[in-house]
Scaffold this motif. Structure first.
Motif, mmCIF file in Angstrom:
data_model
loop_
_atom_site.group_PDB
_atom_site.id
_atom_site.type_symbol
_atom_site.label_atom_id
_atom_site.label_comp_id
_atom_site.label_asym_id
_atom_site.label_seq_id
_atom_site.Cartn_x
_atom_site.Cartn_y
_atom_site.Cartn_z
ATOM 1 N N ARG A 47 0.818 -1.205 0.000
ATOM 2 C CA ARG A 47 0.000 0.000 0.000
ATOM 3 C C ARG A 47 0.854 1.259 0.000
ATOM 4 N N ASN A 48 0.837 1.983 -1.120
ATOM 5 C CA ASN A 48 1.437 3.323 -1.234
ATOM 6 C C ASN A 48 2.883 3.368 -0.724
ATOM 7 N N LEU A 49 3.671 2.360 -1.111
ATOM 8 C CA LEU A 49 5.050 2.292 -0.638
ATOM 9 C C LEU A 49 5.910 3.376 -1.278
ATOM 10 N N GLY A 50 6.711 4.011 -0.435
ATOM 11 C CA GLY A 50 7.735 4.926 -0.898
ATOM 12 C C GLY A 50 9.051 4.578 -0.230
ATOM 13 N N LYS A 51 10.143 4.724 -0.963
ATOM 14 C CA LYS A 51 11.463 4.489 -0.403
ATOM 15 C C LYS A 51 12.446 5.431 -1.067
ATOM 16 N N GLN A 52 13.161 6.193 -0.240
ATOM 17 C CA GLN A 52 14.147 7.138 -0.760
ATOM 18 C C GLN A 52 15.537 6.775 -0.262
ATOM 19 N N PHE A 53 16.506 6.959 -1.150
ATOM 20 C CA PHE A 53 17.914 6.827 -0.802
ATOM 21 C C PHE A 53 18.586 8.161 -1.082
ATOM 22 N N ASP A 54 18.994 8.860 -0.023
ATOM 23 C CA ASP A 54 19.635 10.172 -0.170
ATOM 24 C C ASP A 54 18.798 11.107 -1.034
ATOM 25 N N GLY A 55 17.496 11.103 -0.795
ATOM 26 C CA GLY A 55 16.600 11.998 -1.523
ATOM 27 C C GLY A 55 16.126 11.474 -2.854
ATOM 28 N N PHE A 56 16.698 10.349 -3.313
ATOM 29 C CA PHE A 56 16.285 9.778 -4.602
ATOM 30 C C PHE A 56 15.132 8.806 -4.372
ATOM 31 N N PRO A 57 14.008 8.960 -5.091
ATOM 32 C CA PRO A 57 12.860 8.057 -4.884
ATOM 33 C C PRO A 57 13.038 6.723 -5.598
ATOM 34 N N ALA A 58 13.513 5.718 -4.875
ATOM 35 C CA ALA A 58 13.658 4.381 -5.458
ATOM 36 C C ALA A 58 12.298 3.720 -5.646
ATOM 37 N N LEU A 59 11.339 4.032 -4.764
ATOM 38 C CA LEU A 59 9.949 3.611 -4.904
ATOM 39 C C LEU A 59 9.069 4.831 -4.724
ATOM 40 N N ASP A 60 8.070 4.972 -5.589
ATOM 41 C CA ASP A 60 7.236 6.169 -5.598
ATOM 42 C C ASP A 60 5.768 5.773 -5.622
ATOM 43 N N ASP A 61 5.155 5.677 -4.416
ATOM 44 C CA ASP A 61 3.723 5.410 -4.281
ATOM 45 C C ASP A 61 3.331 4.108 -4.984
ATOM 46 N N VAL A 62 3.971 3.011 -4.603
ATOM 47 C CA VAL A 62 3.723 1.710 -5.227
ATOM 48 C C VAL A 62 2.641 0.959 -4.451
ATOM 49 N N SER A 63 1.618 0.521 -5.158
ATOM 50 C CA SER A 63 0.556 -0.299 -4.568
ATOM 51 C C SER A 63 0.343 -1.535 -5.439
ATOM 52 N N LEU A 64 0.160 -2.684 -4.779
ATOM 53 C CA LEU A 64 0.026 -3.938 -5.518
ATOM 54 C C LEU A 64 -0.632 -4.978 -4.617
ATOM 55 N N ASP A 65 -1.579 -5.728 -5.174
ATOM 56 C CA ASP A 65 -2.214 -6.838 -4.465
ATOM 57 C C ASP A 65 -1.839 -8.139 -5.152
ATOM 58 N N PHE A 85 0.744 -8.828 5.232
ATOM 59 C CA PHE A 85 0.757 -10.267 4.998
ATOM 60 C C PHE A 85 -0.615 -10.784 5.417
ATOM 61 N N GLY A 86 -1.435 -11.177 4.443
ATOM 62 C CA GLY A 86 -2.816 -11.467 4.787
ATOM 63 C C GLY A 86 -3.442 -10.180 5.298
ATOM 64 N N GLY A 87 -4.041 -10.221 6.458
ATOM 65 C CA GLY A 87 -4.600 -9.002 7.043
ATOM 66 C C GLY A 87 -3.682 -8.348 8.053
ATOM 67 N N GLU A 88 -2.456 -8.863 8.199
ATOM 68 C CA GLU A 88 -1.530 -8.377 9.221
ATOM 69 C C GLU A 88 -0.588 -7.332 8.651
ATOM 70 N N ASP A 89 -0.494 -6.201 9.328
ATOM 71 C CA ASP A 89 0.471 -5.173 8.944
ATOM 72 C C ASP A 89 1.865 -5.654 9.335
ATOM 73 N N ALA A 90 2.670 -5.974 8.306
ATOM 74 C CA ALA A 90 4.001 -6.523 8.553
ATOM 75 C C ALA A 90 5.083 -5.451 8.533
ATOM 76 N N SER A 91 4.693 -4.202 8.393
ATOM 77 C CA SER A 91 5.672 -3.135 8.187
ATOM 78 C C SER A 91 6.693 -3.036 9.312
ATOM 79 N N HIS A 92 6.281 -3.366 10.535
ATOM 80 C CA HIS A 92 7.186 -3.207 11.669
ATOM 81 C C HIS A 92 7.690 -4.543 12.207
ATOM 82 N N LEU A 93 7.450 -5.613 11.460
ATOM 83 C CA LEU A 93 7.971 -6.911 11.871
ATOM 84 C C LEU A 93 9.422 -7.053 11.420
ATOM 85 N N THR A 94 10.216 -7.776 12.182
ATOM 86 C CA THR A 94 11.598 -8.051 11.788
ATOM 87 C C THR A 94 11.611 -9.067 10.648
ATOM 88 N N VAL A 95 12.790 -9.244 10.068
ATOM 89 C CA VAL A 95 12.939 -10.243 9.007
ATOM 90 C C VAL A 95 12.542 -11.615 9.534
#
Length: 366
Positions: A6-24, A61-71
């Motif tokens: 859901r709406n993933l963004g990822k920046q490296f030193d200000g560069f947008p490696a991911l820009d509002d990515v959503s996928l099911d 993951f399923g209905g679980e927000d995995a954003s803050h889970l460890t590897v």
């Protein structure tokens, strides 16, 4: 297991490696992330695995927000391009590694780990090699061991980053078929990264085409190949030729002549015609066609690829001819695309018939 991004963004030193990515991704799907280097596909895979933290958005993951889970908490199987096997460990020890490093409360007994490793060696068709070391294996065998190690932990999700990128072409083809069989047998939700369009189209249930940190299109192999929704996808998936055109009264023009293609409903102005080199009809003469002078010709397997210079502006396209066609240099060839797509100056798809118009009169090519 379903995977929702859901709406993933990822920046490296200000560069947008991911820009509002959503996928099911549906449970049990085999998904290919396809794109050129720097498109964000590996970053997306690493964020899903928990190896990178997003700057925006969430992963479910399923209905679980995995954003803050460890590897470790995500329990994801990850296969790297260069295997990442431990050189000092045997094949069996490599496969069982993920189980041996679990917390003691969830760690299986040693005998169970050995049994599981043996089962997986049978599964990946490497029985009898459990006592060998990675240096004693071929590249294809190492990749099979890497996949067995990922499967040993019974992952909720299987992620593969350019899994065949370090292998030669013949081994890649063999392992592609093998991976599809493995996926069908296990039913794991699987996401793999590749820049190889043939690999993506052959293996995946759906292909996710990425460019500059964004998703350009998601669809089956047929959908992204036959109905690309942008000039980038058209050019990246399969081979294509492009030609600048002018749209007037629902007809396409190249410089001062109509080319026999209609674009009803398209606004007047400039656009770009896209077509596949093999999707053309050769013509002896026509009152509405594309005609050009041969400037280069080369044999490609069972066909001949010819480069044509179109008109006085020096635009060039490639078309595919039968291998025995006498396409002598400086000869003139007339043709018409049979399947094609029209895009505007901003890259937006324009409405059109998608096939050749039928002119009322046929005349010789100019």
């Amino acid at each position: 297991m379903d995977l929702s991004i859901r709406n993933l963004g990822k920046q490296f030193d200000g560069f947008p490696a991911l820009d509002d990515v959503s996928l099911d991704i549906r449970s049990g799907e085999l998904i290919a992330l396809l794109g050129p280097s720097g498109s964000g596909k590996t970053t997306l895979l690493r964020v899903v695995a928990g190896l990178e933290q997003p700057t925006a958005g969430a992963v479910f993951f399923g209905g679980e927000d995995a954003s803050h889970l460890t590897v470790q908490q995500r329990n994801v199987g990850f296969v790297f391009q260069h295997y990442a096997l431990f050189r000092h460990m045997t094949v069996a020890d490599n496969i069982g590694f993920g189980l041996r490093v679990r917390p003691q409360a969830s760690r299986p007994p040693r005998a169970e780990i050995r049994r599981r490793a043996g089962e997986l060696l049978d599964f990946v068709q490497l029985s009898g090699l459990e006592k060998r070391y990675p240096a004693q294996l071929s590249g294809g065998q190492r990749q099979r061991v890497a996949l067995a190690r990922a499967l040993a932990i019974e992952p909720r999700l299987l992620l593969l980053d350019e899994p065949f990128g370090a292998l030669d072409a013949q081994v890649r083809r063999e392992l592609r078929r093998w991976l599809r069989d493995i996926h069908d047998a296990t039913g794991h939700t699987t996401v793999f990264v590749t820049h190889d369009q043939e690999e993506a189209l052959e293996l995946a249930d759906r292909v996710v085409v990425m460019n500059r940190g964004r998703i350009e299109q998601v669809g089956t192999a047929d959908e992204v190949y036959d109905a690309p929704n942008s000039p980038f996808v058209y050019g990246f998936i399969g081979e294509s030729s492009t030609l600048p055109v002018r749209i007037e009264d629902g007809q396409l023009w190249v410089q001062d002549r109509t080319i026999g293609l209609r674009a009803e409903g398209a606004p007047a102005g400039d656009g770009t015609l896209h077509f596949r080199p093999h999707d053309v009809e050769l013509l002896d003469g026509c009152g509405g066609c594309i005609a050009g002078v041969v400037v280069a010709s080369r044999r490609v397997a069972g066909s001949r690829r010819v480069e044509l210079e179109i008109g006085s502006a020096g635009n060039r396209v490639e078309i595919e001819l039968p291998a025995d066609h006498r396409a002598a240099e400086r000869s003139r060839i007339a043709f018409r695309p049979q399947r094609w797509k029209l895009f505007g100056d901003g890259g937006e798809p324009l409405p059109h018939a998608g096939h050749a118009a039928q002119p009322k009169a046929m005349a010789g090519a100019n």
